[in-house]
Design a protein around this motif. Structure first.
Motif, PDB file in Angstrom:
ATOM      1  N   ASN A 112       0.824  -1.205   0.000  1.00  0.00           N
ATOM      2  CA  ASN A 112       0.000   0.000   0.000  1.00  0.00           C
ATOM      3  C   ASN A 112       0.856   1.253   0.000  1.00  0.00           C
ATOM      4  OD1 ASN A 112       0.257   1.139   2.985  1.00  0.00           O
ATOM      5  ND2 ASN A 112       0.106  -1.100   3.125  1.00  0.00           N
ATOM      6  N   TRP A 118       3.129   8.594  -8.044  1.00  0.00           N
ATOM      7  CA  TRP A 118       3.254   7.174  -8.337  1.00  0.00           C
ATOM      8  C   TRP A 118       4.369   6.549  -7.518  1.00  0.00           C
ATOM      9  CZ3 TRP A 118      -0.566   4.717 -10.266  1.00  0.00           C
ATOM     10  CH2 TRP A 118      -1.387   5.275 -11.260  1.00  0.00           C
ATOM     11  N   THR A 139      -7.651  -4.465  -5.903  1.00  0.00           N
ATOM     12  CA  THR A 139      -7.216  -3.168  -5.366  1.00  0.00           C
ATOM     13  C   THR A 139      -8.270  -2.657  -4.381  1.00  0.00           C
ATOM     14  OG1 THR A 139      -8.275  -1.745  -7.045  1.00  0.00           O
ATOM     15  CG2 THR A 139      -6.107  -2.666  -7.583  1.00  0.00           C
ATOM     16  N   VAL A 149      -4.225   2.722  -9.547  1.00  0.00           N
ATOM     17  CA  VAL A 149      -3.219   1.657  -9.555  1.00  0.00           C
ATOM     18  C   VAL A 149      -2.849   1.357 -11.002  1.00  0.00           C
ATOM     19  CG1 VAL A 149      -2.683  -0.731  -8.933  1.00  0.00           C
ATOM     20  CG2 VAL A 149      -4.148   0.648  -7.433  1.00  0.00           C
ATOM     21  N   ALA A 164      -8.628   2.757  -7.812  1.00  0.00           N
ATOM     22  CA  ALA A 164      -8.492   1.905  -6.635  1.00  0.00           C
ATOM     23  C   ALA A 164      -9.873   1.462  -6.166  1.00  0.00           C
ATOM     24  CB  ALA A 164      -7.771   2.660  -5.525  1.00  0.00           C
ATOM     25  N   ALA A 192       1.035   2.706  -7.291  1.00  0.00           N
ATOM     26  CA  ALA A 192      -0.234   3.278  -6.844  1.00  0.00           C
ATOM     27  C   ALA A 192      -0.018   4.707  -6.387  1.00  0.00           C
ATOM     28  CB  ALA A 192      -0.826   2.441  -5.715  1.00  0.00           C
ATOM     29  N   ALA A 203      -3.070  -2.798  -3.060  1.00  0.00           N
ATOM     30  CA  ALA A 203      -3.136  -3.664  -4.234  1.00  0.00           C
ATOM     31  C   ALA A 203      -2.567  -5.037  -3.887  1.00  0.00           C
ATOM     32  CB  ALA A 203      -2.368  -3.067  -5.408  1.00  0.00           C
TER      33      ALA A 203
END
Length: 213
Positions: A112, A118, A139, A149, A164, A192, A203
């Motif tokens: 996470n 990013w 996700t 994601v 997400a 993510a 994810a």
């Protein structure tokens, strides 16, 4: 002029008949690309000085459950069976392919991030054995938050960027030159980011395998 043996004409006639028979057999036999009600064995010489001594390398037979289904066996240099199909139900018997073990569904323990840029939260390296890859991933996002994601394969975006909370499931090529890239390590990254003021994006990959063209 020398006298010819009295049976020379008969011999010539017999030779002509044999040639005609051989020509007919060549033109009517099944193509070499097809085996009908038979088997094929590939062998190697264990001693180059003795062509009669061989070891089985691969075998293709019709000795399945009902005697008609094809069966494939490939052996290594030591006689170990490295590739074979399942006699009873079809599919692959060897090699045993790795399968992903059950993954935790406790979201808090998933990879996470709370970053608003990013961020790589999961990563793996795998050799390229097949030209395509399928990746399925769950996700999540914390309550009241929003995020995205995405996946990179070899540093290049792989599939869509998903919101997400939705499922990522994508299959596509991971190489444009299989001959040059075969066996090379492929770096797969899950990235993510949080698009709201605050929160956490999670994810969890749950399926990943290579695919044929």
């Amino acid at each position: 002029m020398a006298l010819l043996p009295e049976d020379i004409i008969d011999r010539l006639i017999q030779m002509e008949r044999r040639l005609n028979a051989l020509s007919t057999a060549v033109n009517t036999r099944p193509p070499l690309t097809e085996i009908v009600n038979g088997s094929l064995a590939l062998r190697r010489r264990t001693d180059p000085r003795d062509p009669s001594v061989t070891a089985l390398v691969a075998q293709f037979t019709t000795s399945g459950p009902d005697g008609t289904k094809p069966v494939l066996r490939v052996l290594d240099a030591y006689g170990h069976e490295v590739l074979s199909d399942d006699l009873l139900s079809g599919g692959l018997a060897r090699p045993w392919l790795p399968m992903l073990p059950p993954q935790t569904m406790v979201t808090a323990s998933w990879p996470n991030t709370a970053a608003t840029a990013w961020t790589t939260i999961a990563q793996s390296q795998n050799p390229i054995w097949q030209p395509k890859l399928r990746l399925r991933m769950f996700t999540r996002v914390s309550s009241g938050a929003a995020g995205q994601v995405r996946v990179l394969a070899g540093g290049v975006p792989f599939g869509p960027t998903v919101a997400a909370g939705t499922v990522f499931d994508h299959t596509a090529a991971v190489t444009a030159d299989m001959q040059a890239d075969f066996g090379k390590d492929l770096n797969v990254e899950v990235q993510a980011l949080v698009t709201s003021a605050s929160g956490t994006v999670y994810a969890k990959p749950v399926l990943m395998h290579g695919r044929q063209t």
